[in-house]
Scaffold this motif. Structure first.
Motif, PDB file in Angstrom:
ATOM      1  N   PRO A 110       5.160  -3.012  -0.070  1.00 38.30           N
ATOM      2  CA  PRO A 110       4.524  -2.162  -1.087  1.00 38.30           C
ATOM      3  C   PRO A 110       4.435  -0.707  -0.645  1.00 38.30           C
ATOM      4  CG  PRO A 110       3.270  -4.176  -0.776  1.00 38.30           C
ATOM      5  CD  PRO A 110       4.369  -4.203   0.231  1.00 38.30           C
ATOM      6  N   LYS A 111       4.137  -0.483   0.636  1.00 36.17           N
ATOM      7  CA  LYS A 111       4.009   0.900   1.114  1.00 36.17           C
ATOM      8  C   LYS A 111       5.315   1.671   1.000  1.00 36.17           C
ATOM      9  CE  LYS A 111       0.086   1.096   4.263  1.00 36.17           C
ATOM     10  NZ  LYS A 111      -0.316   1.071   5.683  1.00 36.17           N
ATOM     11  N   ILE A 112       6.405   1.033   1.402  1.00 40.39           N
ATOM     12  CA  ILE A 112       7.668   1.787   1.299  1.00 40.39           C
ATOM     13  C   ILE A 112       8.065   1.974  -0.162  1.00 40.39           C
ATOM     14  CG2 ILE A 112       8.637   1.216   3.579  1.00 40.39           C
ATOM     15  CD1 ILE A 112      10.331  -0.889   2.192  1.00 40.39           C
ATOM     16  N   ASN A 113       7.466   1.162  -1.041  1.00 42.96           N
ATOM     17  CA  ASN A 113       7.711   1.371  -2.464  1.00 42.96           C
ATOM     18  C   ASN A 113       6.788   2.425  -3.060  1.00 42.96           C
ATOM     19  OD1 ASN A 113       9.848  -0.361  -2.806  1.00 42.96           O
ATOM     20  ND2 ASN A 113       8.513  -2.129  -3.096  1.00 42.96           N
ATOM     21  N   GLY A 114       5.993   3.042  -2.186  1.00 43.83           N
ATOM     22  CA  GLY A 114       5.193   4.174  -2.634  1.00 43.83           C
ATOM     23  C   GLY A 114       3.781   3.838  -3.064  1.00 43.83           C
ATOM     24  N   GLN A 120      -5.431  -1.244  -4.248  1.00 43.03           N
ATOM     25  CA  GLN A 120      -4.245  -1.932  -4.764  1.00 43.03           C
ATOM     26  C   GLN A 120      -3.523  -2.679  -3.640  1.00 43.03           C
ATOM     27  OE1 GLN A 120      -1.651   0.787  -6.799  1.00 43.03           O
ATOM     28  NE2 GLN A 120      -0.402  -0.860  -7.659  1.00 43.03           N
ATOM     29  N   LEU A 121      -3.401  -2.005  -2.480  1.00 45.21           N
ATOM     30  CA  LEU A 121      -2.746  -2.637  -1.335  1.00 45.21           C
ATOM     31  C   LEU A 121      -3.528  -3.874  -0.891  1.00 45.21           C
ATOM     32  CD1 LEU A 121      -1.600   0.354   0.911  1.00 45.21           C
ATOM     33  CD2 LEU A 121      -0.131  -1.290  -0.228  1.00 45.21           C
ATOM     34  N   ASP A 122      -4.848  -3.724  -0.805  1.00 42.77           N
ATOM     35  CA  ASP A 122      -5.698  -4.863  -0.412  1.00 42.77           C
ATOM     36  C   ASP A 122      -5.432  -6.053  -1.316  1.00 42.77           C
ATOM     37  OD1 ASP A 122      -6.767  -3.301   1.505  1.00 42.77           O
ATOM     38  OD2 ASP A 122      -8.712  -2.998   0.541  1.00 42.77           O
ATOM     39  N   GLU A 123      -5.344  -5.741  -2.603  1.00 39.63           N
ATOM     40  CA  GLU A 123      -5.152  -6.792  -3.593  1.00 39.63           C
ATOM     41  C   GLU A 123      -3.808  -7.490  -3.397  1.00 39.63           C
ATOM     42  OE1 GLU A 123      -6.629  -5.374  -7.494  1.00 39.63           O
ATOM     43  OE2 GLU A 123      -4.918  -6.546  -8.232  1.00 39.63           O
ATOM     44  N   ARG A 161       5.023 -11.601   3.210  1.00 41.40           N
ATOM     45  CA  ARG A 161       5.564 -10.246   3.260  1.00 41.40           C
ATOM     46  C   ARG A 161       6.661 -10.068   2.206  1.00 41.40           C
ATOM     47  NH1 ARG A 161       8.241  -8.786   8.907  1.00 41.40           N
ATOM     48  NH2 ARG A 161       9.795 -10.258   8.168  1.00 41.40           N
ATOM     49  N   THR A 162       7.476 -11.121   2.054  1.00 40.93           N
ATOM     50  CA  THR A 162       8.542 -11.088   1.051  1.00 40.93           C
ATOM     51  C   THR A 162       7.953 -11.082  -0.356  1.00 40.93           C
ATOM     52  OG1 THR A 162       9.960 -12.276   2.575  1.00 40.93           O
ATOM     53  CG2 THR A 162      10.615 -12.277   0.270  1.00 40.93           C
ATOM     54  N   LEU A 163       6.907 -11.900  -0.566  1.00 41.31           N
ATOM     55  CA  LEU A 163       6.295 -11.994  -1.894  1.00 41.31           C
ATOM     56  C   LEU A 163       5.633 -10.678  -2.303  1.00 41.31           C
ATOM     57  CD1 LEU A 163       4.632 -15.526  -1.609  1.00 41.31           C
ATOM     58  CD2 LEU A 163       6.815 -14.937  -2.686  1.00 41.31           C
ATOM     59  N   ALA A 164       5.176  -9.923  -1.297  1.00 39.64           N
ATOM     60  CA  ALA A 164       4.426  -8.700  -1.584  1.00 39.64           C
ATOM     61  C   ALA A 164       5.245  -7.657  -2.337  1.00 39.64           C
ATOM     62  CB  ALA A 164       3.891  -8.095  -0.284  1.00 39.64           C
ATOM     63  N   VAL A 165       6.569  -7.721  -2.255  1.00 44.37           N
ATOM     64  CA  VAL A 165       7.388  -6.763  -3.014  1.00 44.37           C
ATOM     65  C   VAL A 165       7.762  -7.330  -4.380  1.00 44.37           C
ATOM     66  CG1 VAL A 165       8.407  -5.202  -1.327  1.00 44.37           C
ATOM     67  CG2 VAL A 165       9.284  -7.487  -1.500  1.00 44.37           C
ATOM     68  N   SER A 166       7.124  -8.448  -4.752  1.00 42.92           N
ATOM     69  CA  SER A 166       7.373  -9.181  -5.994  1.00 42.92           C
ATOM     70  C   SER A 166       8.848  -9.270  -6.383  1.00 42.92           C
ATOM     71  CB  SER A 166       6.533  -8.638  -7.154  1.00 42.92           C
ATOM     72  OG  SER A 166       6.566  -7.241  -7.178  1.00 42.92           O
TER      73      SER A 166
ATOM     74  N   SER B 199      13.081  -5.453   7.689  1.00 51.82           N
ATOM     75  CA  SER B 199      12.713  -4.256   6.948  1.00 51.82           C
ATOM     76  C   SER B 199      13.691  -3.982   5.796  1.00 51.82           C
ATOM     77  CB  SER B 199      12.654  -3.067   7.900  1.00 51.82           C
ATOM     78  OG  SER B 199      12.489  -1.874   7.188  1.00 51.82           O
ATOM     79  N   LEU B 200      14.967  -4.067   6.098  1.00 50.25           N
ATOM     80  CA  LEU B 200      15.981  -3.803   5.072  1.00 50.25           C
ATOM     81  C   LEU B 200      15.885  -4.822   3.942  1.00 50.25           C
ATOM     82  CD1 LEU B 200      18.960  -3.007   7.447  1.00 50.25           C
ATOM     83  CD2 LEU B 200      17.796  -1.378   5.964  1.00 50.25           C
ATOM     84  N   ALA B 201      15.601  -6.088   4.301  1.00 58.02           N
ATOM     85  CA  ALA B 201      15.530  -7.134   3.286  1.00 58.02           C
ATOM     86  C   ALA B 201      14.347  -6.928   2.346  1.00 58.02           C
ATOM     87  CB  ALA B 201      15.442  -8.510   3.956  1.00 58.02           C
ATOM     88  N   LEU B 202      13.383  -6.124   2.782  1.00 60.48           N
ATOM     89  CA  LEU B 202      12.253  -5.827   1.905  1.00 60.48           C
ATOM     90  C   LEU B 202      12.551  -4.635   0.998  1.00 60.48           C
ATOM     91  CD1 LEU B 202       9.385  -6.299   4.494  1.00 60.48           C
ATOM     92  CD2 LEU B 202       9.776  -7.703   2.487  1.00 60.48           C
ATOM     93  N   GLY B 203      13.759  -4.143   1.084  1.00 63.66           N
ATOM     94  CA  GLY B 203      14.127  -3.025   0.228  1.00 63.66           C
ATOM     95  C   GLY B 203      13.865  -1.672   0.853  1.00 63.66           C
ATOM     96  N   ALA B 204      13.692  -1.646   2.178  1.00 66.65           N
ATOM     97  CA  ALA B 204      13.527  -0.358   2.841  1.00 66.65           C
ATOM     98  C   ALA B 204      14.899   0.292   3.005  1.00 66.65           C
ATOM     99  CB  ALA B 204      12.879  -0.549   4.204  1.00 66.65           C
TER     100      ALA B 204
END
Lengths: 252, 314
Positions: A110-114, A120-123, A161-166, B199-204
């Protein structure tokens, strides 16, 4: 007619001169678990890594054919590989948490997605950890290093961690092969719960695991797709001799 | 029944059968002598310096200016000059070296000709004698760059076109650049592929991965490179000989365009240019002692920081 999420047409992959995947064509249904099985070196992991373009990282790899996700060829020049990977998450064979806190591991995507908003992050962190069935075990020590978790916990953290980027699709590359039976069954249960919302493709060496967890099974052998079908069918009445031989343990 | 040749008898494992293994003992002996010799040399050097330097070594020696034509007094300006030199040098060399190392390990393709050229240059740079750097600094920084700045901005008035701290520091940073590049490169390579892939797999993006995963994991490596560079820079004299070091200054440098005194250079001056070398001998030893303490403690500080980072990472 089944609902198709991924459609692969004549996909070939070359490592330099060597053809590692040969004219793979298959369809992967939405919100189902598809297992990829086959002996070591058959190309199942390589194929999996084609779906989120992880093979881009390896020099000298050439890919031909089409990989249509929701009808879009992800190998098209106009497609941004970063966006692909946000939509198609991946869980690796060896659990690979970042050497950061549990919280930071999940918040990384989520962070690298801005997303910067703390609430929101906590959630997102809580929801993802709950979805990955690890929340109860870590909720009191989110600030601790992820490296202190057990192997099974680390792997579930990686799933969180994978799920967090939906993502829409989750690729799993032998996610339980390095885990003990209890952790393995936890991961398998998790896969069952996750398929309600996600399309899951799982590479496994373990035949029982494929039989237990998947709806569809694809059998790869020497870079070719030998057979794909409902898991029930593949395991009880395989159409190809090679599939039968492999499943019954005559080789592989 | 015939006994098979491979049968293991009880005395198979005994070491008494073949007598003493002379070759083995000899090798062990030689290595032990070599190790002892190195330790002995180190202790003799340190011992002499500490013994001879202890007399003059005091807080006053460190904190006061030289007096009486440098035959008395302290080394305060040389200490400060050395400190400024390594700080400015690090500010220039660490980012530059780190960026180069990132390019080499992360961005350059495996068979890239540019990367090969850069690697070759770095290796060559590392074996260039330090006096050559000094001459280069004089020619490039002072006579070309400095004089050019003076001509363009100062109407020809001499300001930057002469030896000063900035040019000396930059010259020194060229000398220490290979050290930094190599240790950062090594540190970057230790970050496992799995973490980059995660990291890359997360879309970084690639840069996000480097910034958030690769660099934080390499901090201790960057630190190591900096330390090695600093202790090298603090001890080298040749590169600053023509580029900024001064024989004697009555005041501390106030800007980067000032000259400076330096510990290593001070020792050199005292032992070769002094009117009475015998008389300044205690000062020479004490200065050497200070230089040693400085570099050793710098290393110590860095080692502590490094182990803290490591513990934190765990």
């Amino acid at each position: 007619m089944k609902d198709i999420k991924i459609e692969v047409k004549d996909l070939c992959l070359y490592y330099g001169e060597k053809k590692a995947l040969k004219e793979i064509s298959l369809e992967i249904p939405r919100n189902k678990v598809t297992a990829l099985i086959g002996p070591s070196g058959c190309g199942k992991s390589t194929f999996l890594r084609c779906i989120n373009r992880m093979n881009d990282l390896i020099p000298d790899v050439k890919i031909t054919g089409q990989m249509l996700v929701e009808g879009v060829d992800i190998y098209d020049k106009n497609v941004d590989v970063v966006n692909i990977r946000k939509k198609i998450g991946m869980v690796f064979q060896k659990s690979n948490p970042f050497p950061k806190s549990i919280y930071e591991n999940v918040a990384y995507g989520p962070k690298i997605n801005g997303i910067k908003d703390k609430t929101q992050l906590d959630e997102i962190v809580e929801t993802s950890l709950r979805q990955a069935a690890i929340w109860e075990e870590v909720k009191d020590r989110l600030g601790d290093s992820a490296m202190g978790l057990s192997g099974g916990q680390q792997q579930r953290l990686c799933i969180a961690r994978t799920l967090a980027v939906s993502p829409d699709i989750i690729l799993m590359d032998e996610p339980a092969s390095a885990l003990d039976p209890i952790s393995t069954s936890k991961i398998e249960e998790l896969v069952q719960e996750l398929k309600e919302q996600y399309t899951i493709i799982i590479v496994t060496h373990n035949m029982q695991q494929a039989a237990r967890t998947s709806d569809y099974t694809a059998f790869f052998y020497l870079g070719e797709l030998i057979e794909i079908g409902k898991t029930n069918g593949i395991f009880t009445k395989p159409e190809q001799k090679q599939t039968e031989d492999y499943i019954t343990g005559r080789f592989g | 029944m015939k006994k098979s040749k491979k049968e293991i008898t009880p005395d198979f494992f005994s070491n008494q059968k073949k007598g003493v293994d002379i070759k083995g003992k000899l090798v062990v002996g030689i290595t032990q002598v070599a190790v002892l010799l190195i330790i002995a040399i180190l202790f003799v050097i340190l011992g002499i310096i500490v013994y001879e330097g202890r007399e003059r070594f005091s807080w006053e020696f460190i904190s006061s200016f030289p007096t009486d034509g440098m035959t008395k007094g302290g080394i305060f300006p040389a200490l400060i000059g050395t400190f400024i030199l390594v700080v400015v040098m690090s500010i220039a060399a660490v980012p530059f070296g780190t960026i180069t190392a990132i390019y080499l390990t992360e961005y350059a393709k495996e068979n890239s000709k540019i990367a090969a050229a850069v690697r070759f240059s770095v290796r060559t740079l590392a074996v260039v004698p330090s006096i050559i750097f000094g001459l280069f600094g004089l020619g490039f920084f002072i006579q070309f760059l400095g004089a050019g700045i003076d001509k363009t901005f100062n109407g020809g008035e001499l300001h930057w076109g002469q030896p000063n701290i900035l040019w000396a520091s930059l010259t020194m940073s060229l000398l220490t650049l290979p050290v930094i590049i190599v240790s950062v490169e090594e540190a970057l390579k230790t970050i496992p592929r799995e973490l980059r892939e995660a990291s890359l797999a997360l879309g970084a993006t690639k840069w996000q991965t480097i910034k958030n995963v690769v660099l934080p994991g390499s901090v201790s490596g960057i630190m190591t490179g900096t330390i090695l560079a600093v202790s090298r820079g603090a001890g080298e004299v040749a590169p600053i000989l023509f580029t900024g070091a001064a024989y004697y200054l009555a005041t501390l440098p106030e800007s980067l365009s000032d000259q400076f005194m330096n510990l290593g250079y001070h020792i050199y001056i005292m032992s070769t240019q002094s009117s009475d070398v015998e008389k300044t001998m205690p000062i020479q030893f004490a200065t050497t002692l200070v230089l040693l303490i400085l570099t050793l403690s710098l290393n110590l500080v860095a080692v502590i920081i490094r182990s803290r980072i490591r513990r934190k990472a765990k």
